[in-house]
Scaffold this active site. Sequence first.
Site, mmCIF file in Angstrom:
data_model
loop_
_atom_site.group_PDB
_atom_site.id
_atom_site.type_symbol
_atom_site.label_atom_id
_atom_site.label_comp_id
_atom_site.label_asym_id
_atom_site.label_seq_id
_atom_site.Cartn_x
_atom_site.Cartn_y
_atom_site.Cartn_z
ATOM 1 N N HIS A 14 -25.656 4.872 9.932
ATOM 2 C CA HIS A 14 -26.307 4.056 10.965
ATOM 3 C C HIS A 14 -27.153 2.883 10.434
ATOM 4 O O HIS A 14 -26.943 1.729 10.783
ATOM 5 C CB HIS A 14 -27.255 4.931 11.799
ATOM 6 C CG HIS A 14 -26.722 6.253 12.189
ATOM 7 N ND1 HIS A 14 -25.843 6.409 13.233
ATOM 8 C CD2 HIS A 14 -26.957 7.508 11.718
ATOM 9 C CE1 HIS A 14 -25.557 7.693 13.390
ATOM 10 N NE2 HIS A 14 -26.219 8.379 12.472
HETATM 11 C C1 BDR Z 1 -30.903 7.461 13.657
HETATM 12 O O1 BDR Z 1 -31.707 8.637 13.652
HETATM 13 C C2 BDR Z 1 -32.064 8.984 12.341
HETATM 14 O O2 BDR Z 1 -31.840 10.333 12.135
HETATM 15 C C3 BDR Z 1 -31.261 8.113 11.423
HETATM 16 O O3 BDR Z 1 -32.012 7.790 10.270
HETATM 17 C C4 BDR Z 1 -30.957 6.908 12.251
HETATM 18 O O4 BDR Z 1 -31.995 5.951 12.176
HETATM 19 C C5 BDR Z 1 -29.527 7.821 14.154
HETATM 20 O O5 BDR Z 1 -29.597 8.330 15.433
#
Ligand code: BDR
Length: 359
Positions: free
Chosen positions: A277
């Site tokens: 992500h």
């Molecule tokens: C987001 O949530 C976190 O767990 C990850 O780092 C990312 O920013 C994904 O949903």
Amino acid sequence: KVPLWLDCDPGHDDAYALLLACHDPRVELLGVSTVHGNAPLDQTTLNARATLEAIGKRDVKVYIGAHKPIKRVAVSAVDIHGESGLDGVTLLPEPVQPPATDADTLEAIYKALIATPPNTAWLVSTGTLTNIGLLFQKYDDLAGHIKGLSIMGGAVGGGFTDAPMGKTKLEGVRFGNWTPYAEFNIYVDPEASHIVFSHPVLRSKTTLIPLDLTHQVLGTKDVQHTLLYGSDAPLDPAAADTSHTPSRVRALFKQIMVYFASTYAEVFSITEGPPLHDPLAVSAAIYPEIFDDKDGERFQVDIVTEGIHSENAEEVGELGRTKVTKLPPGEGGCRIPRGVDLAKFWASIESSLKKADEA
Ligand code: BDR
Ligand code: CA
């Protein structure tokens, strides 16, 4: 170069966001701040400092942000990132640089951004939105000054792309990752998220990188192989094993990816590799041209703030949902790319790893 401030909650994928922010040639890094999120604040701060140490950026000070959401208690993503926020990672060094204590964190972010030429700087958020919401609430002139705000968060779901999370028995098609509707970063502090997405100036300067996009960018076995041995390495892992010794930085980023892969396989049954992500939010600020927004489509984003943090689906409701409405051309609104040039994205990770190796 793009002047850029990164607000993060490392976090396995946040570590990759730090890598790009520190080593991509297009970035002029203004600073790094941390926020509660994947793990408690003291832990995300330690992880940010250790990651910077590992990638040869000891000189970058880490500013400590909010330890809890504006109105709610903090929630951590233990199932995904472990108790430490970077579980499974043994190759991180002890950080040498202490966290910044010389300034109020919001003030430090503001001063760094406002000192840049108008309409040049980007603020990138890869954690919960508490710091960002408070920042724009406190400083009226900041939104007009910066060029953009790039956020990893939210999930659009039906009507936009195929829902990334597949089906759930409970709700039919699921598109969130924390609840059927909500993505983690938005869910944890929906009030802060509401401040950001309802801001009259920010709304047309924001790029949102939702799960719908990040789930197209998976850390597959091939990706992991290239991370470890570099893009020039032989494709056959066995051959690479004997002819290359991976650097410590490469081994670290492979290790980060392997743990992330294991929790995504376990929790979400996504076995091809974990969605990476957070670095996409950095990438969208510095390489906007590699993201496909269907010739400039723009959206209004409304955050659902009704509901409580709870395990009980009825109490949670649609809390933290990012409701997205496409706007007529010319009305401004938030950029939400639907796709990214994967080869170019991975090439920027690779070139940043090379730089980190040399640092
Ligand atoms: C987001 O949530 C976190 O767990 C990850 O780092 C990312 O920013 C994904 O949903
Ligand atoms: Ca994150």
